[in-house]
Design a protein around this motif. Structure first.
Motif, PDB file in Angstrom:
ATOM      1  N   ASP A   1      28.453  13.975  -4.401  1.00  0.00           N
ATOM      2  CA  ASP A   1      27.426  13.316  -3.583  1.00  0.00           C
ATOM      3  C   ASP A   1      27.994  12.046  -2.978  1.00  0.00           C
ATOM      4  OD1 ASP A   1      25.417  15.127  -3.971  1.00  0.00           O
ATOM      5  OD2 ASP A   1      24.289  13.931  -5.431  1.00  0.00           O
TER       6      ASP A   1
ATOM      7  N   ASP B   1      23.995  11.241   0.751  1.00  0.00           N
ATOM      8  CA  ASP B   1      23.025  12.046  -0.017  1.00  0.00           C
ATOM      9  C   ASP B   1      22.021  11.121  -0.700  1.00  0.00           C
ATOM     10  OD1 ASP B   1      24.300  14.851   0.028  1.00  0.00           O
ATOM     11  OD2 ASP B   1      25.974  13.536  -0.542  1.00  0.00           O
TER      12      ASP B   1
ATOM     13  N   LYS C   1      21.257  12.088   4.672  1.00  0.00           N
ATOM     14  CA  LYS C   1      21.506  13.484   5.045  1.00  0.00           C
ATOM     15  C   LYS C   1      20.214  14.284   4.884  1.00  0.00           C
ATOM     16  CE  LYS C   1      26.275  13.802   3.485  1.00  0.00           C
ATOM     17  NZ  LYS C   1      27.210  14.565   2.680  1.00  0.00           N
TER      18      LYS C   1
ATOM     19  N   GLY D   1      18.304  14.089   1.693  1.00  0.00           N
ATOM     20  CA  GLY D   1      18.787  12.841   1.097  1.00  0.00           C
ATOM     21  C   GLY D   1      17.652  12.072   0.430  1.00  0.00           C
TER      22      GLY D   1
ATOM     23  N   ARG E   1      13.697  14.500   3.634  1.00  0.00           N
ATOM     24  CA  ARG E   1      14.197  13.332   2.909  1.00  0.00           C
ATOM     25  C   ARG E   1      13.108  12.765   2.003  1.00  0.00           C
ATOM     26  NH1 ARG E   1      16.056  14.183   7.735  1.00  0.00           N
ATOM     27  NH2 ARG E   1      18.295  14.022   8.132  1.00  0.00           N
TER      28      ARG E   1
END
Ligand SMILES: NC(=O)c1ccc[n+]([C@@H]2O[C@H](COP(=O)([O-])OP(=O)(O)OC[C@H]3O[C@@H](n4cnc5c(N)ncnc54)[C@H](OP(=O)(O)O)[C@@H]3O)[C@@H](O)[C@H]2O)c1
Length: 336
Positions: free
Chosen positions: A165, A227, A246, A249, A273
């Protein structure tokens, strides 16, 4: 402790009777705790002043949490007059049902929000947040671990961190940030730390693969995505962070107020997210885990300044600057 204290069953502690600046803490004689049947009495050698102590002393809390903080810690004045959430020391007495510890054991502990460590003694249940002090750490080093490490363990668990990550830690030089960088590296992440020029070398020395100097560079203006973004400073709202996260994320909003707490609810409705916020769970098992990590060399205590017990107000004043690096440790009674 003087012979007078022993005769009267008292000890010295730093107490605060009202919320305010560092000058509200004062040295006082208070009753020495008596361990209950399931408790041990720890003679404290070292404690710390954390950002948590600053928050409960001043009631300066993230946006919208003032009423909740006063309900938890005392509406008009502090309910628990002794601050201090972490300590290390030697067990001086044990209750009759105690089996895990013996008199003379060297331990470190994390009463957390229950506090009470700015004192010569603290009684703790044997099955509480207490563990044997890692053999390779001094009392001061052991006392400096729990606050930042337990917070970091909680948030990284919630985030489900995985090897590989990409993790960005904002505030990488603070009590939480220094633990977060090390633990994210331990989990096999690729870590970038955001800090000021003075602390770049420190953050690199903790294992960060990259560092960003926030006085010269804005991480949101770069093309990098992550991440996991950890915000230990509380100045990066989800909306600002979203472009650097991301797909799927997570923003770990360690210092979140109500707006970021509400974002934990609405963020999943608007995309992949997520925001993770709220008080860190204080787990008993975290103490054994951090002791093992420290013994294995995966976790290094970061101590900025050391103060003597009588300098407690000075330690508070330094923590209040918001510039400390890692932990600020206060020596209490030296080991006999
Ligand atoms: N959710 C929870 O349960 C929980 C638990 C623990 C702590 N917290 C919160 O987490 C926050 C951090 O705690 P802490 O103990 O780590 O605080 P701390 O040790 O006092 O943080 C000080 C560090 O913050 C850095 N810093 C300040 N402004 C910065 C900025 N704009 N960008 C990057 N770094 C910056 C400073 O570095 P420079 O001098 O280089 O700027 C300094 O090293 C606090 O608000 C605390 O209340 C929440």
């Amino acid at each position: 402790m003087t012979p007078d204290h022993a005769a009267t069953g008292t000890m010295q502690a730093f107490v605060y009777r009202r919320y305010g600046g560092p000058d509200v803490v004062e040295l006082a004689d208070v009753p020495k705790p008596e361990p209950r049947d399931n408790e041990v009495l720890v003679r404290i050698h070292a404690t710390t002043v954390t950002s948590g102590d600053w928050r409960v002393r001043t009631m300066c809390v993230p946006t919208g949490l003032g009423t909740f903080a006063r309900l938890a810690f005392g509406f008009t004045r502090p309910r628990q007059p002794i601050m201090g959430s972490e300590m290390a020391g030697t067990i001086e007495a044990v209750g009759k049902d105690v089996t895990r510890f013996r008199v003379g054991d060297e331990v470190f502990g994390f009463p957390g929000g229950a506090m009470g460590c700015h004192a010569q003694y603290r009684a703790m249940p044997e099955d509480g947040r207490l563990a044997r002090k890692p053999a390779n750490l001094s009392f001061e080093e052991a006392a400096s671990l729990p606050f930042g490490v337990s917070t970091s363990l909680h948030f990284l668990r919630k985030a489900g961190i995985r090897p590989g990550d990409k993790v960005l830690v904002i505030g990488a030089s603070g009590g939480v940030g220094t633990a977060m960088v090390q633990l994210a590296k331990h989990h096999g992440a690729e870590v970038t730390g955001v800090t000021s020029s003075n602390n770049l070398a420190l953050v690199r020395s903790l294992g960060a693969d990259r560092v960003i100097d926030y006085t010269k560079d804005d991480f949101t203006a770069r093309r990098e995505t992550y991440d996991i973004v950890v915000d230990t400073v509380g100045r990066t709202p989800f909306a600002r962070c979203k472009p650097v996260l991301k797909d799927k994320g997570r923003l770990l909003a360690v210092a979140a107020g109500i707006p970021e707490m509400l974002a934990t609810l609405w963020a999943p409705l608007t995309g992949s997210r997520r925001v993770i916020a709220g008080p860190a769970e204080e787990r008993v098992s975290d103490l054994a885990e951090m002791a093992a990590l420290a013994e294995a060399g995966a976790l290094r205590p970061v101590i900025d300044r050391r103060y003597q017990f009588g300098q407690m107000a000075e330690a508070h004043a330094y923590v209040e600057t918001g510039r400390k690096r890692g932990s600020v440790v206060v020596s209490v009674d030296p080991p006999r």
